[in-house]
Design a protein around this motif. Structure first.
Motif, PDB file in Angstrom:
ATOM      1  N   TYR A 159      30.260   5.828  57.358  1.00 29.98           N
ATOM      2  CA  TYR A 159      28.975   6.315  56.866  1.00 29.98           C
ATOM      3  C   TYR A 159      29.048   7.805  56.533  1.00 29.98           C
ATOM      4  O   TYR A 159      29.625   8.593  57.274  1.00 29.98           O
ATOM      5  CB  TYR A 159      27.864   6.102  57.915  1.00 29.98           C
ATOM      6  N   ASP A 210      25.151  12.973  61.891  1.00 29.02           N
ATOM      7  CA  ASP A 210      24.415  11.696  61.900  1.00 29.02           C
ATOM      8  C   ASP A 210      25.314  10.598  62.452  1.00 29.02           C
ATOM      9  O   ASP A 210      26.360  10.285  61.876  1.00 29.02           O
ATOM     10  CB  ASP A 210      23.984  11.363  60.465  1.00 29.02           C
ATOM     11  N   HIS A 212      24.176   7.548  62.927  1.00 28.99           N
ATOM     12  CA  HIS A 212      23.718   6.371  62.166  1.00 28.99           C
ATOM     13  C   HIS A 212      23.665   5.093  63.013  1.00 28.99           C
ATOM     14  O   HIS A 212      24.181   4.045  62.613  1.00 28.99           O
ATOM     15  CB  HIS A 212      24.559   6.186  60.892  1.00 28.99           C
ATOM     16  N   GLU A 262      14.228   8.143  61.028  1.00 30.98           N
ATOM     17  CA  GLU A 262      14.172   7.824  59.596  1.00 30.98           C
ATOM     18  C   GLU A 262      13.814   6.369  59.326  1.00 30.98           C
ATOM     19  O   GLU A 262      13.331   6.055  58.247  1.00 30.98           O
ATOM     20  CB  GLU A 262      15.477   8.218  58.885  1.00 30.98           C
ATOM     21  N   ARG A 283      12.148  12.508  62.867  1.00 33.48           N
ATOM     22  CA  ARG A 283      12.594  12.545  61.457  1.00 33.48           C
ATOM     23  C   ARG A 283      11.845  11.562  60.552  1.00 33.48           C
ATOM     24  O   ARG A 283      12.374  11.095  59.558  1.00 33.48           O
ATOM     25  CB  ARG A 283      14.107  12.312  61.390  1.00 33.48           C
ATOM     26  N   ALA A 314      16.920  11.974  52.183  1.00 26.42           N
ATOM     27  CA  ALA A 314      18.067  11.454  51.429  1.00 26.42           C
ATOM     28  C   ALA A 314      17.668  11.187  49.982  1.00 26.42           C
ATOM     29  O   ALA A 314      16.482  11.243  49.637  1.00 26.42           O
ATOM     30  CB  ALA A 314      18.577  10.174  52.095  1.00 26.42           C
TER      31      ALA A 314
HETATM   32  O1  EZ4 Z   1      21.437   6.091  55.341  1.00 22.36           O
HETATM   33  O2  EZ4 Z   1      18.605   7.075  53.403  1.00 22.36           O
HETATM   34  O3  EZ4 Z   1      20.057  10.955  57.220  1.00 22.36           O
HETATM   35  N1  EZ4 Z   1      20.219  10.288  56.265  1.00 22.36           N
HETATM   36  C1  EZ4 Z   1      20.559   8.982  56.261  1.00 22.36           C
HETATM   37  C2  EZ4 Z   1      20.560   8.295  54.926  1.00 22.36           C
HETATM   38  C3  EZ4 Z   1      20.265   6.808  55.052  1.00 22.36           C
HETATM   39  C4  EZ4 Z   1      19.716   6.302  53.756  1.00 22.36           C
HETATM   40  C5  EZ4 Z   1      19.324   4.835  53.849  1.00 22.36           C
HETATM   41  O4  EZ4 Z   1      18.627   4.457  52.703  1.00 22.36           O
HETATM   42  O5  EZ4 Z   1      20.843   8.433  57.304  1.00 22.36           O
HETATM   43  O6  EZ4 Z   1      21.784   8.525  54.280  1.00 22.36           O
END
Ligand code: EZ4
Ligand code: CO
Length: 402
Positions: A159, A210, A212, A262, A283, A314
C-alpha cells in the motif's frame, strides 16, 4: 428559496467522481462531493432514486433540518453509501448559503482560527534511498509534514507505493488487484526506514505513516514502540477500527500518536475512541462523514477530549470535498493536519476551484460559498470507467485487510 433542480453528475477525468449540483428557484447553485471510491454508482443511484425526489421544492436554507430529514427519514441509519449521499446534499446547501450571504463558507463557521491550513504530502518509493529524495522534493516545495511509505523487502507490492507519485491512485483495475501481505516483513523493515529519514531530515519535519488497517493491536503496539525514537506525528489506521476498544491496548504500550477515521461515516464510529482519549487525530472527512454539519459535530466532540482533526485528503476525494474541508480546517479550534494529494490537471479543469497551495499551507477560496464548481459540459466528456480498490492476502492465501 426553494430547490428547483438537482443533478447527479458522474465523471471520470482520470478517476471516477460523483458530484451533486443543487439549483434554487432563484438560480443560486451549490455543489457537493458524493464520491465513494470503487462504489461510486451505488451512491449515484441512492441520490438519484431516493434523495433527489425528496429535495425538489424543499427550502434550501434549512440545512440542519434537511440533514435530519435524510438521516432519520431513511429509517436505515449510517453506512458509507447513505452518509456520502447526505454529505453531498449538506455540502451543496452550505455552498448555497455562503453564496446567498456573499461570504466564503469559513465565515459562516465562525471565521478564521489560523492563517493557513498545514498539509502533508505523500513521499513514497520502492526503496529508502529513493524515498529520501522524494521527501526532499516535498521539503523544497515548503511542506512541513510528509507521509512516508516504502516498499517492503520480500513483498512484491505494498500500500502507498506507486509510480504516479503525486496522484497515487489505488483503484487501479476494473476487478480488484491482489496484493500479498506479511506482517513479519513489514514490522522488521519500517523502523529502519524512519531511522534513515530522521537522520537525514532532523528532528522538526513532521513525519507520518499509514499502516492501512493491517495489524492486530499488539502488533501495532510493537510498531508504535519501535518508532518512538523517531517521534512520528502519527501512525494511521494501525488496526481495523470496527472494534474501537482495540485501540486501548495499543495506547497502553506506546506514546506514538494514533490517527484513524478515513473509513468512518458517523460520530458513533469514533465516540469511544474520542471520549476515552484512545486516539490523537480523527481523520473523518466531509464526503464520507455526513457533510459539514456532521463533521463539525465530530470535531466539536473531539475538541472536548484533546483530539485534533487530521482529515483524509486522498485523490479520490474530489476538489469539491477539498474546498469544503479547507473551510472547516481554517475555522475549527482543534485543527491538526490536512492530507493533500494533488489531483490530475484533467480533474482540476472539471472542478475549477479557488483554493491554493503556498509553501506548505493550503488557503481556502475567498469567493462566496465553497469557491469550487463543476464544469458539466467538460465532465460529460469523461464517462464512468469501472475501477475497484485492491484486496490483500497473506502469503498462504488467507484474505487480509487491504
Ligand atoms: O487508501 O483514499 O490516507 N490515505 C489513504 C488512501 C485510501 C484511499 C481509498 O480510497 O489511506 O490512500
Ligand atoms: Co489512510
Amino acid at each position: 428559496m426553494k430547490i428547483a433542480d438537482v443533478r447527479v453528475i458522474v465523471t471520470c477525468p482520470g478517476r471516477n467522481f460523483v458530484a451533486l449540483k443543487i439549483v434554487t428557484e432563484d438560480g443560486v447553485s451549490g455543489v457537493g462531493d458524493a464520491t465513494l471510491n470503487g462504489r461510486e454508482l451505488a451512491v449515484a443511484a441512492y441520490l438519484t432514486e431516493h434523495v433527489v425526489p425528496l429535495l425538489i421544492g424543499r427550502d434550501a436554507s434549512r440545512i440542519e433540518d434537511t440533514w435530519q430529514f435524510l438521516y432519520k427519514g431513511a429509517y436505515w441509519r449510517r453506512g458509507p453509501v447513505t452518509m456520502s449521499a447526505i454529505a453531498a446534499v449538506d455540502t451543496a446547501l452550505w455552498d448555497i448559503k455562503g453564496k446567498v450571504a456573499g461570504l466564503p463558507l469559513y465565515q459562516l463557521l465562525g471565521g478564521r482560527s489560523r492563517s493557513g491550513v498545514t498539509v502533508y504530502g505523500h513521499a513514497n518509493a520502492v526503496d529508502v534511498e529513493t524515498v529520501l529524495s522524494e521527501i526532499s522534493s516535498y521539503v523544497a516545495l515548503g511542506y512541513r509534514a510528509v507521509r512516508v511509505q516504502t516498499g517492503i523487502p520480500g513483498l512484491s507490492s505494498t500500500y502507498g507505493v506507486s509510480d504516479d507519485k503525486m496522484f497515487y491512485e489505488p483503484a487501479d483495475a476494473a476487478l480488484p488487484t491482489e496484493n500479498v501481505w506479511s506482517t513479519e516483513h513489514y514490522l522488521h523493515h519500517v523502523p529502519k526506514v524512519f531511522a534513515e529519514v530522521r537522520k537525514e531530515f532532523g528532528p522538526t519535519l513532521k513525519l507520518l505513516h499509514d499502516v492501512h488497517h493491517r495489524l492486530t493491536p499488539i502488533e501495532a503496539a510493537r510498531l508504535g514502540k519501535s518508532l518512538e525514537p523517531y517521534a512520528l506525528t502519527w501512525i494511521e489506521d494501525p488496526v481495523p477500527a470496527e472494534l474501537q476498544e482495540g485501540f486501548r491496548l495499543i495506547r497502553q504500550h506506546t506514546t506514538t500518536p494514533l490517527a484513524v477515521g478515513e473509513v468512518f461515516n458517523t460520530i458513533w464510529d469514533c465516540q469511544e475512541l474520542i471520549t476515552s482519549q484512545l486516539i490523537d487525530y480523527i481523520r473523518t472527512t466531509v464526503v464520507h462523514a455526513g457533510g459539514i454539519t456532521h463533521l463539525r459535530r465530530i470535531f466539536d466532540l473531539a475538541a472536548l477530549h484533546h483530539v485534533r482533526s487530521g482529515s483524509h485528503g486522498a485523490t479520490d476525494l474530489s476538489p469539491v470535498c477539498m474546498a469544503a474541508a479547507l473551510h472547516v480546517d481554517i475555522a475549527i479550534p482543534n485543527f491538526g493536519l490536512q492530507e493533500y494529494m494533488r489531483h490530475t490537471p484533467e480533474t482540476d479543469l472539471v472542478f475549477p476551484h479557488g483554493y491554493r497551495f503556498e509553501r506548505g499551507y493550503l488557503h481556502p477560496s475567498e469567493e462566496p460559498g465553497l469557491g469550487v464548481d463543476i464544469d458539466e459540459e467538460l465532465a460529460a466528456r469523461y464517462p464512468y470507467s469501472p475501477a475497484q480498490l485492491p484486496v490483500n492476502r497473506l502469503e498462504d492465501g488467507t484474505m487480509h485487510s487491504w
